[in-house]
Design a protein around this motif. Structure first.
Motif, PDB file in Angstrom:
ATOM      1  N   PHE A  26      11.199  15.388  21.047  1.00 17.91           N
ATOM      2  CA  PHE A  26      11.814  14.377  20.176  1.00 17.91           C
ATOM      3  C   PHE A  26      13.341  14.458  20.266  1.00 17.91           C
ATOM      4  CE2 PHE A  26      14.012  13.982  16.088  1.00 17.91           C
ATOM      5  CZ  PHE A  26      13.882  12.615  15.876  1.00 17.91           C
ATOM      6  N   VAL A  34      -2.632  13.121  14.121  1.00 17.56           N
ATOM      7  CA  VAL A  34      -1.675  12.654  15.124  1.00 17.56           C
ATOM      8  C   VAL A  34      -0.527  12.014  14.354  1.00 17.56           C
ATOM      9  CG1 VAL A  34      -1.339  11.181  17.132  1.00 17.56           C
ATOM     10  CG2 VAL A  34      -3.595  12.168  16.673  1.00 17.56           C
ATOM     11  N   SER A  35       0.692  12.432  14.674  1.00 16.29           N
ATOM     12  CA  SER A  35       1.822  11.878  13.936  1.00 16.29           C
ATOM     13  C   SER A  35       3.041  11.774  14.828  1.00 16.29           C
ATOM     14  CB  SER A  35       2.128  12.748  12.721  1.00 16.29           C
ATOM     15  OG  SER A  35       2.338  14.072  13.152  1.00 16.29           O
ATOM     16  N   GLU A  36       3.911  10.867  14.451  1.00 12.00           N
ATOM     17  CA  GLU A  36       5.093  10.559  15.252  1.00 12.00           C
ATOM     18  C   GLU A  36       6.333  11.122  14.562  1.00 12.00           C
ATOM     19  OE1 GLU A  36       5.535   6.329  15.742  1.00 12.00           O
ATOM     20  OE2 GLU A  36       6.773   6.635  17.536  1.00 12.00           O
ATOM     21  N   ILE A  37       7.094  11.939  15.288  1.00 13.77           N
ATOM     22  CA  ILE A  37       8.302  12.532  14.690  1.00 13.77           C
ATOM     23  C   ILE A  37       9.384  11.467  14.559  1.00 13.77           C
ATOM     24  CG2 ILE A  37      10.113  14.273  14.965  1.00 13.77           C
ATOM     25  CD1 ILE A  37       8.213  15.926  16.591  1.00 13.77           C
ATOM     26  N   LEU A  38       9.946  11.339  13.368  1.00  9.53           N
ATOM     27  CA  LEU A  38      11.011  10.366  13.140  1.00  9.53           C
ATOM     28  C   LEU A  38      12.369  11.035  13.021  1.00  9.53           C
ATOM     29  CD1 LEU A  38       9.278   8.199  10.380  1.00  9.53           C
ATOM     30  CD2 LEU A  38       9.257   7.833  12.845  1.00  9.53           C
ATOM     31  N   ASP A  39      12.365  12.281  12.556  1.00 12.78           N
ATOM     32  CA  ASP A  39      13.647  12.947  12.333  1.00 12.78           C
ATOM     33  C   ASP A  39      13.403  14.460  12.227  1.00 12.78           C
ATOM     34  OD1 ASP A  39      16.340  13.199  11.948  1.00 12.78           O
ATOM     35  OD2 ASP A  39      16.320  12.650   9.823  1.00 12.78           O
ATOM     36  N   VAL A  40      14.437  15.209  12.567  1.00 14.62           N
ATOM     37  CA  VAL A  40      14.372  16.660  12.407  1.00 14.62           C
ATOM     38  C   VAL A  40      15.677  17.064  11.734  1.00 14.62           C
ATOM     39  CG1 VAL A  40      14.225  18.879  13.585  1.00 14.62           C
ATOM     40  CG2 VAL A  40      13.004  16.930  14.516  1.00 14.62           C
ATOM     41  N   TYR A  90       4.276  21.857  10.683  1.00 15.94           N
ATOM     42  CA  TYR A  90       4.093  20.665  11.515  1.00 15.94           C
ATOM     43  C   TYR A  90       3.248  20.997  12.731  1.00 15.94           C
ATOM     44  CZ  TYR A  90       4.872  16.260  13.864  1.00 15.94           C
ATOM     45  OH  TYR A  90       4.660  15.045  14.457  1.00 15.94           O
ATOM     46  N   ILE A 112      -0.147   8.839  12.274  1.00 12.87           N
ATOM     47  CA  ILE A 112      -0.786   7.813  13.107  1.00 12.87           C
ATOM     48  C   ILE A 112      -2.275   7.773  12.767  1.00 12.87           C
ATOM     49  CG2 ILE A 112      -1.265   7.084  15.494  1.00 12.87           C
ATOM     50  CD1 ILE A 112       1.647   7.175  15.247  1.00 12.87           C
ATOM     51  N   GLU A 116       8.806  22.912  10.451  1.00  7.11           N
ATOM     52  CA  GLU A 116       8.347  22.981  11.841  1.00  7.11           C
ATOM     53  C   GLU A 116       7.058  23.782  11.958  1.00  7.11           C
ATOM     54  OE1 GLU A 116      12.250  24.172  13.553  1.00  7.11           O
ATOM     55  OE2 GLU A 116      11.391  23.424  15.416  1.00  7.11           O
ATOM     56  N   ARG A 161      22.425  15.191  18.794  1.00  7.77           N
ATOM     57  CA  ARG A 161      21.841  16.494  18.458  1.00  7.77           C
ATOM     58  C   ARG A 161      22.251  17.542  19.479  1.00  7.77           C
ATOM     59  NH1 ARG A 161      17.634  16.293  14.970  1.00  7.77           N
ATOM     60  NH2 ARG A 161      17.345  14.218  14.124  1.00  7.77           N
ATOM     61  N   VAL A 168      10.700  18.584   9.502  1.00  4.10           N
ATOM     62  CA  VAL A 168      10.335  17.483  10.387  1.00  4.10           C
ATOM     63  C   VAL A 168       9.870  16.316   9.521  1.00  4.10           C
ATOM     64  CG1 VAL A 168       8.763  16.762  12.219  1.00  4.10           C
ATOM     65  CG2 VAL A 168       9.600  19.123  12.151  1.00  4.10           C
ATOM     66  N   SER A 213      11.810   8.085  18.081  1.00  2.80           N
ATOM     67  CA  SER A 213      10.702   8.794  17.443  1.00  2.80           C
ATOM     68  C   SER A 213       9.799   9.254  18.570  1.00  2.80           C
ATOM     69  CB  SER A 213       9.941   7.875  16.495  1.00  2.80           C
ATOM     70  OG  SER A 213       9.324   6.840  17.227  1.00  2.80           O
ATOM     71  N   PHE A 214       8.985  10.269  18.301  1.00  2.11           N
ATOM     72  CA  PHE A 214       8.173  10.771  19.418  1.00  2.11           C
ATOM     73  C   PHE A 214       6.864  11.395  18.976  1.00  2.11           C
ATOM     74  CE2 PHE A 214       6.773  14.050  22.358  1.00  2.11           C
ATOM     75  CZ  PHE A 214       6.668  13.301  23.520  1.00  2.11           C
ATOM     76  N   TYR A 215       5.824  11.159  19.750  1.00  2.50           N
ATOM     77  CA  TYR A 215       4.615  11.984  19.695  1.00  2.50           C
ATOM     78  C   TYR A 215       3.944  11.898  21.056  1.00  2.50           C
ATOM     79  CZ  TYR A 215       1.474   7.895  18.858  1.00  2.50           C
ATOM     80  OH  TYR A 215       0.765   6.742  18.935  1.00  2.50           O
TER      81      TYR A 215
END
Lengths: 466, 337
Positions: free
Chosen positions: A100, B86-92, B80, B108, B77, A79, B103, A145-147
């Motif tokens: 992320f 609460v959530s986990e970003i997997l891809d943008v 989002y 979660i 975004e 990226r 996003v 993945s991120f949070y």
């Protein structure tokens, strides 16, 4: 002098654009790196770049060629985090999406690092970003993945738990929930602030990784281009040029679409003036354009389209080729050409290290004065030892100047065989040293073959016999 | 658990409201709540509204949708950042919409999220196909019928239609209008060869002859059809319209002497913006309409309550619709309780 960037040259040189567009760059970082490449004028940096391409070509020709494919797959996932990196260095706080992206970048960067390490081949050094990964991957999941993980803050985990409990209640209190949400948002913000600070401590490695990954993408693309177009690694020389079987990939490509072949040309130049003469359609302009292309290619760190090439480095390439538009500035083609020539002569008189390429100098004025101008300019280049090539149709060229002539059409060919559709196949594009000062008189012969009105041909012939 | 089992047979489903307040959100929430314990991985996204100007962005008030723990959702975004869960970003996404990049995240916890999505079909198709990378079994699309939107819900395999008192407070009218959309959905697909030729043509109006040769009529919209009427049928009796079909266009065609041989081809039923009366009279005169992309109607839901407080008799409405359409009809208010 401000730096000359590839992005400014591409619009000027068609055949350069043709080649650049065929680079198989995988990342937008790589594309940006390409366009921001500078015109290099020291042989050390050029050689560095050429050696890097060579090292990738070695890999492509070895049992390890799979590595390049693996690297390209990783590069595809990279990226462009330039914006975020800038913001970090200005002490700004990253949002979840940016964190992320940095995490994803760091993980892929690590994979590229590992790929090179495992194969014991290092094309370009990629810094180890393990620390950044450990900051953004506290659970060591190794997944991009991120949070804001619970593990970052015991308080956050607690508040989130409270929200869960409150929501599970049958008559959940909206007010309590809102307060809990506000609380968790506040903690998340301070975690983000803290993470941004921690990453900033490693900004140097991150910047280096961004730069070197982009560079790696470009080097691989340049090597693949070199292989596909049969380009060669030029040898850098101090003051002379020697091309053996130089070709123009763009013209070669369009000819091959018509099932025809490009005839490569040998040419050598030194620190002086060289005329190129030859009949119409003999490819004089193509030679000039290809010389310009090769010079730009090598100084932007590319291999060149030639069987063999020895090239001297210049500070500037100065070109005057007639098909450029000058109407916009409200100048006649003669005026705009003369202004350009003026700059070239100034550079020559200042003994600048330049390569000057002029197509049909002074062709838009009368032949008597035109020839006078050609000789005057050529003599200045000769006296100042300026590497320059001028194509011309004028006879009576200055005796001291070197002349190359395109061989052109074979005299022996019987009339009727050649027409406008096949004439290109009968032209011998090779250059020969020409001692005589005269230029070939083949315009009428070629015009006739092209099927031009016979009245013109006959009229011109009787005009010549007067 | 009516019709949810049917949904499990499809990889993608969109839910379309025939009017605002016809219970689309309730329907969506119902479907999601039932699917949340189906053991399948569910993804949720929406059709974005193209926000060329700022007013449209402001108007894009999207209701918040209940997203359950473990579900994947795709939103812009902007939305989002305003989420509660609460959530986990997997891809943008690399491309951006008017509300920012898209996003993809995994919930979660369970809570409400505003869902927005890609602004065109290509983007939507990309998202749906990309979902398999995250182990998604079914992608649900919050659909819309909009002339402005370039994205069509028909890129999904199946659809659910939400109708109700907001569309009309008169049962006969409501049934008539719903039946019309039902008839549009039922339009048959054009034959494969023609489909392949036309699928990638996204602009203009084209004539197609019997040998599938296509000719650009060189008009940008059906509004200009009168300009080319002299040469309209020269290049074939089938007319492919990449954009919207209007009343004027159908009225014009039905008055031509070639009407019985005329066949219009549209991308999908959502491109037909004609009044039902005009559509039916075009069909009665012998004109035909076919689509490039047909989608399976899984169910129809009704919301008997209109936004101004008028309440229709749910049973009566349900029966009237079922009789006319031959398809199970569900009251969203009842099934959600």
């Amino acid at each position: 002098m401000s730096k000359m960037l590839l992005r400014n040259i591409i619009p000027l040189i068609n055949s350069l654009r043709f080649m650049v567009e065929r680079l198989t760059l995988q990342s937008s970082l790589g594309k940006r790196f390409l366009l921001d490449s500078t015109f290099m004028i020291d042989s050390k940096s050029i050689n560095n770049e050429l050696n890097l391409i060579d090292s990738v070509l070695d890999i492509l020709n070895s049992n390890n060629k799979g590595l390049i494919n693996k690297l390209q797959i990783k590069l595809m996932q990279i990226r462009d985090i330039n914006g975020s990196v800038n913001r970090i260095s200005r002490n700004m706080v990253m949002d979840d999406v940016e964190l992320f992206e940095i995490k994803s970048f760091a993980l892929i960067s690590k994979e590229i690092y590992d790929l090179q390490k495992q194969s014991e081949i290092e094309i370009i050094n990629i810094p180890d970003l393990s620390t950044i990964i450990s900051i953004l991957d506290p659970n060591k999941s190794n997944i991009p993945s991120f949070y804001i993980y619970d593990i970052y803050s015991a308080d956050l985990a607690e508040v989130r738990n409270q929200i869960k409990i409150e929501k599970a209640k049958e008559n959940a209190d909206q007010h309590t929930l809102n307060n809990l949400h506000l609380k968790s948002e506040a903690i998340e913000s301070s975690v983000r602030e803290d993470l941004s600070k921690q990453i900033k401590e490693h900004i140097t490695e991150l910047l280096l990784a961004v730069n070197n990954i982009a560079h790696l993408d470009l080097i691989i693309a340049k090597a693949i281009l070199a292989k596909e177009m049969s380009l060669t690694k030029p040898i850098l020389s101090d003051n002379n040029w020697e091309y053996i079987e130089m070709f123009n990939p763009q013209i070669q490509d369009s000819l091959s679409k018509q099932k025809r072949q490009f005839q490569p040309v040998d040419i050598n130049l030194n620190n002086s003036i060289c005329f190129i003469t030859g009949a119409n359609m003999a490819g004089k302009t193509v030679i000039l354009k290809t010389l310009a292309l090769c010079q730009y290619l090598v100084q932007f760190g590319f291999f060149v389209p030639s069987q063999k090439a020895k090239i001297a480095i210049v500070n500037k390439i100065m070109i005057s080729i007639g098909d450029e538009q000058s109407e916009e500035q409200g100048l006649s083609s003669f005026a705009s050409e003369m202004l350009k020539i003026n700059d070239m002569v100034a550079a020559s008189q200042n003994k600048e290290r330049v390569l000057i390429l002029i197509d049909e100098l002074a062709r838009t004025t009368n032949p008597v004065e035109g020839r006078a101008i050609v000789n005057a300019v050529a003599n200045i280049f000769l006296n100042n030892k300026t590497t320059s090539v001028i194509t011309t149709h004028y006879s009576g060229l200055s005796k001291q100047c070197r002349k190359l002539r395109v061989k052109g059409l074979d005299k022996e060919i019987q009339p009727g065989i050649i027409n406008k559709n096949n004439i290109n196949d009968y032209i011998d594009y090779r250059l020969v040293e020409d001692e005589a000062g005269d230029v070939p008189h083949e315009a009428l012969r070629i015009a006739q073959m092209l099927g031009i009105n016979q009245n013109i041909i006959d009229g011109a012939k009787s005009e010549l016999n007067k | 658990m009516p019709f949810v089992k049917d949904i499990e047979n499809y990889k993608s489903l969109s839910i379309i409201g025939l009017e605002k307040n016809t219970g689309k959100t309730e329907c969506l929430n119902y479907v999601l709540s039932r699917l949340s314990d189906s053991g399948k991985t569910i993804a949720l996204t929406s059709i974005g509204i193209d926000g060329e100007n700022k007013d449209q962005v402001k108007q894009t008030h999207k209701p918040e949708i209940d997203v359950y723990q473990g579900m994947i959702f795709v939103t812009s975004e902007l939305h989002y950042k305003s989420r509660k869960l609460v959530s986990e970003i997997l891809d943008v996404s690399k491309q951006s919409t008017s509300l920012g990049r898209l996003v993809t995240a995994k919930a979660i916890t369970t809570d409400k999220v505003m869902i927005s999505g890609p602004a065109n079909n290509a983007g939507l198709i990309d998202i749906i196909s990309n979902m398999s990378n995250f182990g998604v079994d079914i992608t649900i699309v919050d659909g819309a019928l909009s002339r402005k939107s370039l994205a069509s819900p028909t890129v999904t395999e199946a659809i659910i239609l939400a109708t109700g008192a907001a569309l009309s407070s008169n049962i006969t009218q409501l049934v008539f209008k719903t039946k019309y959309v039902y008839d549009l959905i039922a339009l048959s697909e054009t034959e494969n060869q023609t489909k392949e030729i036309l699928f990638n043509i996204r602009d203009g109006i084209w004539a197609i002859d019997n040998n599938n040769n296509i000719t650009d009529l060189n008009i940008s919209s059906v509004m200009m059809i009168e300009r080319v009427k002299d040469r309209l049928f020269e290049a074939g009796n089938r007319i492919y319209v990449s954009g919207a079909i209007t009343d004027n266009f159908l009225n014009f065609l039905k008055n031509q002497k070639q009407i019985k041989e005329t066949e219009i081809i549209v991308r999908d039923f959502t491109r037909i913006f004609a009044q039902p009366e005009v559509f039916y009279s075009y069909i009665k005169r012998g004109g035909k309409i076919k689509v490039l992309q047909k989608t399976k109607l899984v169910a129809i839901t009704i919301n008997p309550v209109s936004p101004d407080g008028y309440i229709l008799n749910s049973e009566e409405l349900k029966k009237a619709l079922e009789e006319k359409l031959g398809l199970p009809v569900y009251d969203v208010k009842k099934i959600t309780n």
